[in-house]
Design a protein around this motif. Structure first.
Motif, PDB file in Angstrom:
ATOM      1  N   LEU A   1       0.825  -1.212   0.000  1.00 30.49           N
ATOM      2  CA  LEU A   1       0.000   0.000   0.000  1.00 30.49           C
ATOM      3  C   LEU A   1       0.857   1.259   0.000  1.00 30.49           C
ATOM      4  N   LEU A   2       1.953   1.246   0.768  1.00 33.80           N
ATOM      5  CA  LEU A   2       2.844   2.409   0.782  1.00 33.80           C
ATOM      6  C   LEU A   2       3.463   2.633  -0.594  1.00 33.80           C
ATOM      7  N   ALA A   3       3.811   1.550  -1.268  1.00 33.27           N
ATOM      8  CA  ALA A   3       4.416   1.677  -2.593  1.00 33.27           C
ATOM      9  C   ALA A   3       3.457   2.352  -3.570  1.00 33.27           C
ATOM     10  N   LYS A   4       2.164   2.106  -3.398  1.00 36.65           N
ATOM     11  CA  LYS A   4       1.178   2.673  -4.315  1.00 36.65           C
ATOM     12  C   LYS A   4       0.755   4.084  -3.932  1.00 36.65           C
ATOM     13  N   LYS A   5       0.769   4.397  -2.639  1.00 36.61           N
ATOM     14  CA  LYS A   5       0.145   5.648  -2.200  1.00 36.61           C
ATOM     15  C   LYS A   5       0.985   6.455  -1.210  1.00 36.61           C
ATOM     16  N   GLU A   6       2.266   6.173  -1.090  1.00 38.84           N
ATOM     17  CA  GLU A   6       3.030   6.864  -0.049  1.00 38.84           C
ATOM     18  C   GLU A   6       3.218   8.337  -0.357  1.00 38.84           C
ATOM     19  N   PRO A   7       3.407   9.152   0.644  1.00 38.88           N
ATOM     20  CA  PRO A   7       3.350   8.797   2.059  1.00 38.88           C
ATOM     21  C   PRO A   7       1.904   8.765   2.558  1.00 38.88           C
ATOM     22  N   LEU A   8       1.659   7.917   3.532  1.00 33.53           N
ATOM     23  CA  LEU A   8       0.351   7.821   4.177  1.00 33.53           C
ATOM     24  C   LEU A   8       0.526   8.046   5.666  1.00 33.53           C
ATOM     25  N   ASN A   9      -0.479   8.651   6.292  1.00 33.75           N
ATOM     26  CA  ASN A   9      -0.422   8.735   7.747  1.00 33.75           C
ATOM     27  C   ASN A   9      -1.048   7.467   8.332  1.00 33.75           C
ATOM     28  N   MET A  10      -0.945   7.307   9.630  1.00 32.50           N
ATOM     29  CA  MET A  10      -1.407   6.075  10.267  1.00 32.50           C
ATOM     30  C   MET A  10      -2.910   5.859  10.051  1.00 32.50           C
ATOM     31  N   THR A  11      -3.680   6.925  10.115  1.00 23.80           N
ATOM     32  CA  THR A  11      -5.130   6.800   9.925  1.00 23.80           C
ATOM     33  C   THR A  11      -5.443   6.325   8.511  1.00 23.80           C
ATOM     34  N   GLN A  12      -4.797   6.913   7.535  1.00 22.64           N
ATOM     35  CA  GLN A  12      -5.030   6.512   6.146  1.00 22.64           C
ATOM     36  C   GLN A  12      -4.649   5.054   5.923  1.00 22.64           C
ATOM     37  N   LEU A  13      -3.472   4.668   6.436  1.00 23.56           N
ATOM     38  CA  LEU A  13      -3.002   3.298   6.231  1.00 23.56           C
ATOM     39  C   LEU A  13      -3.891   2.296   6.957  1.00 23.56           C
ATOM     40  N   SER A  14      -4.341   2.622   8.162  1.00 23.83           N
ATOM     41  CA  SER A  14      -5.214   1.686   8.884  1.00 23.83           C
ATOM     42  C   SER A  14      -6.531   1.493   8.146  1.00 23.83           C
ATOM     43  N   LYS A  15      -7.067   2.563   7.542  1.00 22.39           N
ATOM     44  CA  LYS A  15      -8.305   2.436   6.755  1.00 22.39           C
ATOM     45  C   LYS A  15      -8.064   1.593   5.508  1.00 22.39           C
ATOM     46  N   GLU A  16      -6.957   1.838   4.818  1.00 20.25           N
ATOM     47  CA  GLU A  16      -6.634   1.074   3.606  1.00 20.25           C
ATOM     48  C   GLU A  16      -6.493  -0.421   3.908  1.00 20.25           C
ATOM     49  N   MET A  17      -5.895  -0.727   5.063  1.00 22.89           N
ATOM     50  CA  MET A  17      -5.646  -2.129   5.412  1.00 22.89           C
ATOM     51  C   MET A  17      -6.823  -2.784   6.122  1.00 22.89           C
ATOM     52  N   GLY A  18      -7.729  -1.971   6.653  1.00 25.16           N
ATOM     53  CA  GLY A  18      -8.863  -2.517   7.388  1.00 25.16           C
ATOM     54  C   GLY A  18      -8.476  -3.060   8.745  1.00 25.16           C
ATOM     55  N   VAL A  19      -7.489  -2.413   9.386  1.00 21.30           N
ATOM     56  CA  VAL A  19      -7.064  -2.819  10.728  1.00 21.30           C
ATOM     57  C   VAL A  19      -7.147  -1.610  11.658  1.00 21.30           C
ATOM     58  N   SER A  20      -7.173  -1.882  12.950  1.00 22.06           N
ATOM     59  CA  SER A  20      -7.224  -0.791  13.916  1.00 22.06           C
ATOM     60  C   SER A  20      -5.878  -0.071  13.970  1.00 22.06           C
ATOM     61  N   ARG A  21      -5.881   1.133  14.491  1.00 28.90           N
ATOM     62  CA  ARG A  21      -4.629   1.877  14.627  1.00 28.90           C
ATOM     63  C   ARG A  21      -3.679   1.167  15.595  1.00 28.90           C
ATOM     64  N   GLN A  22      -4.230   0.509  16.616  1.00 27.14           N
ATOM     65  CA  GLN A  22      -3.384  -0.242  17.552  1.00 27.14           C
ATOM     66  C   GLN A  22      -2.666  -1.376  16.835  1.00 27.14           C
ATOM     67  N   GLN A  23      -3.403  -2.137  16.022  1.00 23.49           N
ATOM     68  CA  GLN A  23      -2.785  -3.223  15.260  1.00 23.49           C
ATOM     69  C   GLN A  23      -1.741  -2.668  14.302  1.00 23.49           C
ATOM     70  N   LEU A  24      -2.081  -1.577  13.658  1.00 22.19           N
ATOM     71  CA  LEU A  24      -1.171  -0.988  12.686  1.00 22.19           C
ATOM     72  C   LEU A  24       0.109  -0.489  13.348  1.00 22.19           C
ATOM     73  N   THR A  25      -0.002   0.033  14.555  1.00 21.96           N
ATOM     74  CA  THR A  25       1.193   0.508  15.262  1.00 21.96           C
ATOM     75  C   THR A  25       2.203  -0.623  15.421  1.00 21.96           C
ATOM     76  N   ARG A  26       1.730  -1.814  15.764  1.00 22.09           N
ATOM     77  CA  ARG A  26       2.637  -2.965  15.904  1.00 22.09           C
ATOM     78  C   ARG A  26       3.254  -3.337  14.554  1.00 22.09           C
ATOM     79  N   VAL A  27       2.442  -3.285  13.506  1.00 25.60           N
ATOM     80  CA  VAL A  27       2.933  -3.603  12.161  1.00 25.60           C
ATOM     81  C   VAL A  27       4.013  -2.609  11.757  1.00 25.60           C
ATOM     82  N   VAL A  28       3.727  -1.324  11.931  1.00 29.57           N
ATOM     83  CA  VAL A  28       4.662  -0.271  11.540  1.00 29.57           C
ATOM     84  C   VAL A  28       5.916  -0.310  12.397  1.00 29.57           C
ATOM     85  N   ASP A  29       5.762  -0.557  13.697  1.00 31.65           N
ATOM     86  CA  ASP A  29       6.946  -0.671  14.564  1.00 31.65           C
ATOM     87  C   ASP A  29       7.898  -1.733  14.035  1.00 31.65           C
ATOM     88  N   GLY A  30       7.341  -2.866  13.588  1.00 30.29           N
ATOM     89  CA  GLY A  30       8.174  -3.935  13.028  1.00 30.29           C
ATOM     90  C   GLY A  30       8.864  -3.505  11.750  1.00 30.29           C
TER      91      GLY A  30
END
Length: 148
Positions: A46-75
């Protein structure tokens, strides 16, 4: 069992979802080398197609909560595949973008997946390939209409 063509299509889409996901996101050597999860790979795509994205945008695109996304992004940040960047306009706004290492990993993974898909698609007739191309175009059209 099915009442009409819409019901048949709905069930077919639900059946295809996991199969397509598995086919596209099969492990590749690039992905395994860095221990990247499928969810992290999805974020990179998703970042490759639409970067840069903020956390809210990316969580909506992925269909995950911001909490889940924080762990993904931290990794991803820990593996140096993505980085957080402050907005020049609003310092509280943090955007995510891929690093060169992230782009390289994604390119290698996509190449691996494309090779696997080519093997699978080689089993189809030309007519079946034409039907799939047409069907994919229709599905993309639905996706675009939904985004509008």
């Amino acid at each position: 069992m099915y009442k009409n063509k819409d019901d048949i299509l709905i069930h077919a889409v639900f059946d295809m979802g996991p199969l397509l996901y598995k086919l596209v996101f099969q492990s590749s050597s690039h992905q395994e080398d860095l221990g990247v999860t499928r969810t992290q790979l999805q974020a990179l795509i998703l970042l490759a197609k639409k970067e840069p994205l903020n956390m809210t945008q990316l969580s909506k695109e992925m269909g995950v909560s911001r909490q889940q996304l924080t762990r993904v992004v931290d990794g991803l940040v820990e593996k140096r595949l993505a980085q957080r960047v402050e907005s020049p306009v609003n310092r509280r706004m943090i955007f995510l973008q891929m690093t060169d290492k992230g782009r390289s990993l994604l390119e290698g993974t996509i190449q691996d997946c494309a090779e696997q898909l080519k093997k699978e698609l080689s089993l189809l007739t030309e007519e079946e390939k034409d039907i799939l191309i047409h069907s994919a175009d229709i599905l993309r059209g639905l996706s675009v209409r939904k985004a509008d």
